[in-house]
Scaffold this active site. Sequence first.
Site, PDB file in Angstrom:
ATOM      1  N   SER A 194      33.836  34.912  36.962  1.00  0.00           N
ATOM      2  CA  SER A 194      35.015  35.805  36.271  1.00  0.00           C
ATOM      3  C   SER A 194      34.446  37.260  36.622  1.00  0.00           C
ATOM      4  O   SER A 194      35.096  38.275  36.107  1.00  0.00           O
ATOM      5  CB  SER A 194      35.540  35.604  35.223  1.00  0.00           C
ATOM      6  OG  SER A 194      36.294  34.168  35.247  1.00  0.00           O
TER       7      SER A 194
ATOM      8  N   GLY B 256      38.965  39.506  38.564  1.00  0.00           N
ATOM      9  CA  GLY B 256      39.985  40.445  39.187  1.00  0.00           C
ATOM     10  C   GLY B 256      41.347  40.525  38.697  1.00  0.00           C
ATOM     11  O   GLY B 256      41.787  40.047  37.881  1.00  0.00           O
TER      12      GLY B 256
ATOM     13  N   CYS C 190      42.688  30.834  31.655  1.00  0.00           N
ATOM     14  CA  CYS C 190      42.360  32.355  32.141  1.00  0.00           C
ATOM     15  C   CYS C 190      43.113  32.907  33.089  1.00  0.00           C
ATOM     16  O   CYS C 190      44.436  33.282  32.809  1.00  0.00           O
ATOM     17  CB  CYS C 190      40.867  32.393  32.267  1.00  0.00           C
ATOM     18  SG  CYS C 190      40.195  34.074  32.178  1.00  0.00           S
TER      19      CYS C 190
ATOM     20  N   GLN D   9      47.235  33.680  33.722  1.00  0.00           N
ATOM     21  CA  GLN D   9      48.187  34.890  34.223  1.00  0.00           C
ATOM     22  C   GLN D   9      48.824  34.657  35.423  1.00  0.00           C
ATOM     23  O   GLN D   9      49.990  35.050  35.561  1.00  0.00           O
ATOM     24  CB  GLN D   9      46.850  35.894  34.071  1.00  0.00           C
ATOM     25  CG  GLN D   9      46.141  36.285  33.243  1.00  0.00           C
ATOM     26  CD  GLN D   9      44.917  37.128  33.389  1.00  0.00           C
ATOM     27  OE1 GLN D   9      44.814  37.571  34.448  1.00  0.00           O
ATOM     28  NE2 GLN D   9      44.047  37.175  32.384  1.00  0.00           N
TER      29      GLN D   9
ATOM     30  N   HIS E  73      38.743  29.929  26.833  1.00  0.00           N
ATOM     31  CA  HIS E  73      37.839  28.984  27.604  1.00  0.00           C
ATOM     32  C   HIS E  73      37.832  27.822  26.585  1.00  0.00           C
ATOM     33  O   HIS E  73      36.697  27.820  26.054  1.00  0.00           O
ATOM     34  CB  HIS E  73      36.744  29.746  28.222  1.00  0.00           C
ATOM     35  CG  HIS E  73      36.837  30.417  29.296  1.00  0.00           C
ATOM     36  ND1 HIS E  73      36.792  30.134  30.595  1.00  0.00           N
ATOM     37  CD2 HIS E  73      37.233  31.651  29.297  1.00  0.00           C
ATOM     38  CE1 HIS E  73      37.059  31.332  31.267  1.00  0.00           C
ATOM     39  NE2 HIS E  73      37.557  32.152  30.750  1.00  0.00           N
TER      40      HIS E  73
ATOM     41  N   GLU F  47      36.528  25.004  27.640  1.00  0.00           N
ATOM     42  CA  GLU F  47      35.616  24.234  28.351  1.00  0.00           C
ATOM     43  C   GLU F  47      34.057  24.862  27.677  1.00  0.00           C
ATOM     44  O   GLU F  47      33.161  24.279  27.799  1.00  0.00           O
ATOM     45  CB  GLU F  47      35.604  24.296  29.879  1.00  0.00           C
ATOM     46  CG  GLU F  47      34.951  25.575  30.167  1.00  0.00           C
ATOM     47  CD  GLU F  47      35.784  26.845  30.396  1.00  0.00           C
ATOM     48  OE1 GLU F  47      35.383  27.904  30.700  1.00  0.00           O
ATOM     49  OE2 GLU F  47      37.017  26.691  29.887  1.00  0.00           O
TER      50      GLU F  47
END
Length: 363
Positions: free
Chosen positions: A45, A225, A251, A255, A336, A338
């Site tokens: 990311s 991005g 994440c 979106q 997140h 995880e």
Amino acid sequence: MKAYLILEDGTVFEGTSIGVQKEVISEVVFNTSMWGYLEVLTDPSYAGQAVCMTYPLIGNYGICFDDMESLKPWPDAYIVHELSRNHSNFRSQGSIQDFLVDNEIPGIAGIDTRALTKILRTKGTMNGMITTKEYTDLTEILPKIKEYKVSGVVDEVSCKESKKLESMADEKKFNVALLDIGAKNNIAESLQKLGCEVTVYPCRTSAEEIIASNPDGIMLSNGPGDPKECEYEIEQIKKLYETDIPIFAICLGHQLMALAMGFDTKKMKYGHRGGNHPVIDLDSRHVYISSQNHGYMVDADSVDENIAKVAFVNVNDKTVEGLRYKDKNIFTVQFHPEACPGPQDSERLFGEFIDMMEVKNNG
């Protein structure tokens, strides 16, 4: 050797060069984590960005390759207050300086990262140049710095061909299709530990191919991005939404699902990046300490309540942190689960995904 960080507003920081010595222009962001610098460096990311660590001492426990979140680091550059000269850890396999050099990442140390963070919080995320050249006249380079834009990074970080990962549990329970739009290793591993065989697909995979594999569930990963750049992926996610296959998204995946349903996303002033962001579950009122890394968010005002409801909200700024889709086996989160900041506060969300697949299979 001296190094300089030049921000697009003309602010200049002078420090010491770390990593390789090369000039780079990138989007400068800050991360508030007190540990996990290798996980930050190897999180896809961060592709297209220069990462400033707000914690003052970085590198003191060295590098352990087992902790990497992908095969390589992704930031364009690395910014720290102090890079540890010595590393001490029984698991350490090398220094962060050598790691930066081996992966051709430039950086700067010895600057006031608190001052830099205050600038970014006040003025918002901005571009910057890291260089070992001293520019006496900035009029030539500031337009070049301002022109930089993070683009094409999902294609850059995604795997190039599909791969199958076996279950780590004694018994295989489900087959999960993971769309890799910048996936961290821990997402697949979290599913594997719960008895899932995970097939990882490149970002340009068609919905038809994923559906034809007859998965028990679909995972949409994190990634870098502007989500609105991912036009192909959004179109495929629309098709996945129309199935009755359980879907869990994290994440960037969160979106993209929102955009696929006609909701809107917008860029945040300086984003959420770190392992200490409180998130509240609006149903249970339980608060999680979450790990986050994003500069865009779903616009709460754009969410159609006939399609989805806001399920999680950031305690600090009330931004959307998760959605549950009505009459669908679909839920998405911005943070997140995880990762382990709490240390395992939100890990149960993977269990919820498993429950969804069990109900679907038994129904």
